[in-house]
Design an enzyme around this catalytic site. Structure first.
Site, PDB file in Angstrom:
ATOM      1  N   GLU A  49       0.861  -1.182   0.000  1.00  0.00           N
ATOM      2  CA  GLU A  49       0.000   0.000   0.000  1.00  0.00           C
ATOM      3  C   GLU A  49       0.896   1.230   0.000  1.00  0.00           C
ATOM      4  O   GLU A  49       1.947   1.253   0.654  1.00  0.00           O
ATOM      5  CB  GLU A  49      -0.901   0.035   1.232  1.00  0.00           C
ATOM      6  CG  GLU A  49      -1.678   1.362   1.331  1.00  0.00           C
ATOM      7  CD  GLU A  49      -2.907   1.309   2.207  1.00  0.00           C
ATOM      8  OE1 GLU A  49      -2.974   0.442   3.081  1.00  0.00           O
ATOM      9  OE2 GLU A  49      -3.804   2.151   2.003  1.00  0.00           O
ATOM     10  N   CYS A 244      -6.863   1.056   2.660  1.00  0.00           N
ATOM     11  CA  CYS A 244      -7.745   2.231   2.656  1.00  0.00           C
ATOM     12  C   CYS A 244      -7.614   3.073   1.388  1.00  0.00           C
ATOM     13  O   CYS A 244      -8.582   3.723   0.993  1.00  0.00           O
ATOM     14  CB  CYS A 244      -7.461   3.093   3.875  1.00  0.00           C
ATOM     15  SG  CYS A 244      -7.936   2.298   5.406  1.00  0.00           S
ATOM     16  N   ASN A 378     -12.331  -3.164   0.531  1.00  0.00           N
ATOM     17  CA  ASN A 378     -11.264  -3.395   1.514  1.00  0.00           C
ATOM     18  C   ASN A 378     -11.894  -3.690   2.869  1.00  0.00           C
ATOM     19  O   ASN A 378     -12.494  -4.741   3.036  1.00  0.00           O
ATOM     20  CB  ASN A 378     -10.319  -2.185   1.552  1.00  0.00           C
ATOM     21  CG  ASN A 378      -9.225  -2.341   2.588  1.00  0.00           C
ATOM     22  OD1 ASN A 378      -8.639  -3.407   2.680  1.00  0.00           O
ATOM     23  ND2 ASN A 378      -8.959  -1.316   3.366  1.00  0.00           N
ATOM     24  N   GLU A 379     -11.788  -2.768   3.797  1.00  0.00           N
ATOM     25  CA  GLU A 379     -12.328  -3.017   5.140  1.00  0.00           C
ATOM     26  C   GLU A 379     -13.721  -2.427   5.245  1.00  0.00           C
ATOM     27  O   GLU A 379     -13.932  -1.448   5.944  1.00  0.00           O
ATOM     28  CB  GLU A 379     -11.410  -2.366   6.176  1.00  0.00           C
ATOM     29  CG  GLU A 379     -10.128  -3.114   6.392  1.00  0.00           C
ATOM     30  CD  GLU A 379      -9.256  -2.475   7.460  1.00  0.00           C
ATOM     31  OE1 GLU A 379      -9.495  -1.300   7.813  1.00  0.00           O
ATOM     32  OE2 GLU A 379      -8.342  -3.152   7.935  1.00  0.00           O
TER      33      GLU A 379
HETATM   34  O1  AHR Z   1      -2.267  -1.205   6.555  1.00  0.00           O
HETATM   35  C1  AHR Z   1      -2.737   0.035   6.929  1.00  0.00           C
HETATM   36  C2  AHR Z   1      -4.239   0.133   6.863  1.00  0.00           C
HETATM   37  O2  AHR Z   1      -4.794  -0.734   7.786  1.00  0.00           O
HETATM   38  C3  AHR Z   1      -4.856  -0.293   5.579  1.00  0.00           C
HETATM   39  O3  AHR Z   1      -4.882   0.721   4.656  1.00  0.00           O
HETATM   40  C4  AHR Z   1      -6.245  -0.658   5.965  1.00  0.00           C
HETATM   41  O4  AHR Z   1      -6.794  -1.654   5.159  1.00  0.00           O
HETATM   42  C5  AHR Z   1      -6.116  -1.072   7.414  1.00  0.00           C
HETATM   43  O5  AHR Z   1      -6.984  -0.384   8.216  1.00  0.00           O
END
Ligand code: AHR
Length: 662
Positions: A49, A244, A378-379
């Site tokens: 990321e 994110c 994602n989350e």
């Molecule tokens: O790894 C950092 C963040 O942690 C990522 O962007 C997200 O998916 C999680 O909350």
């Protein structure tokens, strides 16, 4: 006197109890003739990321910040002198800004600009750096001269410049020019300086500086040491472009892969949500140039032998930052999002006669990339997610039944939302569910049996897509966190029929630009360092074997459960080398002796060779540093073996991999 005597007895008793405890030998039974679940080639991978300046300023080897003058403050990262104006009718429609340099109006005065790079510009003496720029002389005679320098502004010497080249702009039309700079000094925090060196007016756009020696020599390339660190993990899967940032703080700033392909000059800038997510560590100059985009991610996956695993927005903005219903894409207006997913599969796998396959071919890769997995969302959490995921799954199943779809169980490792989403993922019949756990020590010590009772008969498999031990009061990299990760990972390995992939997160961090820690690999502008957690990942990945072997102590899996003295273990068989590999974490503060009994070997079979690779640290809460990058590294020793068993010693708080050959 009496009480002293009693104390003496007590001490003697305690000492003998300690001795008994120390000398107690544990017995691990490994069933070598019962190879179980296959360990997927994707089992241990990496998660990339653009957080902590992982892309621009990190893996992406570009040394110029704001090279296209597209930051909202167009000259952020630049310092101008003389007459410099920002214009916005440049040759690249998605990056229209550029600078115009005009004579300063006096023969003794100078016009030009400096770029500060990312926390400075790191260059090495004697190495080559490719400076390139799009330029034109807007009117009149061409033949304008520019002087390009690398400067050390902190220098006490007569001359700040330690690399200089001249470049002549020969046309009234926009053209790309380049020169090679060869520094005579190594500098971690140099600046790039451009002088207007003749009495012309010149326009400059997309000002770039790359080391010539990038990973695999690609011009739009990656920092060699960082890409090598990834290759050395031999990852089975490569998830990108992140967590994110896939979602965006709002939908407008979500990661849109189509903006990240094609000529780099025309990839539009996006903000990084990590510039402001933590105001206590604010980086207002943190943007995504997309120079490291989806084509580069696919190519890197191929070059390091990992399956590419792109994750796309499901139409929900980051719910942590923005959970107003109006922030999200309405369920009945997801078509363009779904089309992005279908087009991505075409970009990766389509023939060169398809629109997106053609784009890939034009970028230099006519052969398909062989994409097999795609993540959607994602989350995410709540009902908003499955209702959006459904139309993606339906469209993907219809057009691409060969692609495995990955859904999410949200940001937390357990609880109501987690259970709800798992139910929904089963109903939607996704192939894998992405679980995340950034959790404290207790989680890692108590969850090694987490997957022992997961449903094996039907339903999605697990992708442990983001995890790391976040120590309570010690939320940074240290050996103890890595040891607990190693301990927990025995549970992933033992359950390889359920857990198909696992990726530690985050991957990269610049020492001057981090927002989140712990991370796997740290760097400054010249050096990089692999953490103890990196070595844990590497020990698993390089010794993953091909099949799980049952391993028990007193008839039970070794999961650090009560009565197991803080021991965790797993075993695998590796078909190509015919080796039995046993991984053991001793999380207790006592040395432990372990008899490893290899059951099922033929009567005449004997162990003929063995190696042990150990990871331990004198200081539990230390890790490697840029100055001392090799304090905690795996150390290998040869074992003397015979027969069908082996006695091994596990130091307190240590991890070891035993590789045994018959
Ligand atoms: O790894 C950092 C963040 O942690 C990522 O962007 C997200 O998916 C999680 O909350």
């Amino acid at each position: 006197m009496k009480s002293m005597k009693r104390r003496g007895w007590m001490l003697a008793l305690m000492a003998s109890a300690t001795l008994t405890m120390q000398s107690q030998t544990h017995e691990f039974v490994v069933q070598t003739k019962k190879p179980g679940a296959e360990i997927q080639p994707t089992m241990y991978g990496i998660f990339f990321e653009d957080i902590n300046f992982a892309a621009d300023g990190g893996l992406y080897a570009e040394l110029v910040k704001n090279r296209s003058f597209e930051f909202p403050q167009a000259l952020m990262g630049w310092n101008t002198f003389g007459r410099v104006d920002v214009k916005d009718d440049g040759p690249f429609e998605r990056n229209p800004h550029y600078v115009r340099l005009s004579p300063a109006g006096h023969p003794a005065k100078q016009t030009g600009l400096d770029n500060e790079g990312f926390f400075g510009i790191g260059v090495r003496e004697g190495e080559e750096y490719r400076f390139s720029v799009w330029a034109r002389v807007p009117e009149g005679d061409a033949g304008a001269r520019l002087r390009i320098e690398l400067v050390n502004t902190a220098s006490m010497g007569e001359n700040q410049a330690f690399a200089t080249q001249e470049l002549t702009v020969t046309s009234n039309e926009w053209k790309k020019y380049q020169v090679i700079l060869k520094p005579t000094e190594t500098q971690e925090k140099a600046k790039l300086r451009i002088f207007l060196a003749s009495p012309h007016t010149v326009d400059l756009e997309h000002v770039s500086l790359f080391p010539v020696d990038t990973w695999k020599g690609h011009e739009n390339g990656m920092r060699k040491d960082l890409a090598q660190a990834l290759a050395d993990l031999k990852p089975g899967v490569f998830r990108f472009p992140g967590g994110c940032i896939v979602e965006g703080a709002d939908l407008a700033t979500r990661y849109q892969w189509k903006n990240s392909v094609g000529p780099v000059e025309n990839r539009p800038l996006n903000e990084s949500r990590w510039q402001y997510s933590f105001p206590n560590r604010l980086f207002p100059d943190y943007y995504q140039s997309y120079g490291l985009g989806f084509y580069e991610f696919f190519l890197l996956s191929e070059e390091i032998g990992a399956e590419p695993l792109p994750v796309l927005s499901c139409g929900l903005a980051c719910q942590f930052q923005n959970n107003d219903p109006g922030a999200h894409q309405p369920v009945d207006q997801l078509d363009s999002y779904i089309q992005d997913a279908l087009d991505l599969i075409e970009f990766a796998n389509g023939g060169t006669d398809t629109p997106w396959g053609k784009v890939r071919a034009e970028m230099g890769h006519p052969a398909p990339f062989g994409l097999k997995f795609i993540g959607i969302g994602n989350e995410q959490w709540g009902e908003e997610y499955p209702v959006r995921l459904r139309p993606f799954v339906e469209a993907l199943r219809k057009a691409h039944p060969e692609i495995q779809v990955i859904g999410s169980s949200g940001p937390y490792a357990e609880g109501k939302d987690f259970d709800y989403l798992w139910g929904q993922m089963r109903e939607l019949e996704v192939d894998l569910v992405d679980e995340h756990y950034y959790c404290p020590e207790t989680f890692f010590l108590t969850q090694a049996a987490r997957y022992d009772n997961y449903d094996r008969k039907k339903g999605p498999k697990v992708f442990a897509g983001e995890y790391a031990c976040h120590g309570v009061g010690r939320k940074w990299n240290h050996f103890n966190a890595s040891l607990l990760e190693a301990a927990f990972m025995t549970g992933l390995e033992r359950n390889a029929d359920v857990v198909r992939m696992a990726t530690y997160a985050p991957l990269f961090a610049h020492v001057e630009g981090w927002q989140w820690r712990p991370d796997l690999i740290w760097y400054d502008n010249l050096r990089s360092m692999r953490t103890a957690s990196y070595y844990v990942q590497q020990l698993y990945s390089l010794n993953k074997g091909t099949n799980v072997l049952p391993l028990t102590m007193d008839g039970k899996p070794v999961t650090g459960a009560e009565g197991q003295d803080g021991l965790f273990a797993s075993a695998v068989y590796d078909e190509p080398t015919d080796a039995v590999i046993v991984k053991v974490a001793n999380t207790s503060d006592r040395a432990q002796t372990i008899d490893i009994l290899l059951k099922g070997m033929g009567r005449k079979e004997q162990l003929v060779s063995g190696r042990c690779i150990r990871l331990q640290s004198a200081d539990l809460y230390a890790d490697n540093t840029l100055d001392e990058p090799e304090t905690i590294v795996p150390r290998e020793e040869t074992l003397s073996v015979s027969g069908q068993s082996l006695q091994v010693e596990m130091a307190p708080k240590s991890f070891a991999v035993f590789i045994l050959n018959k």
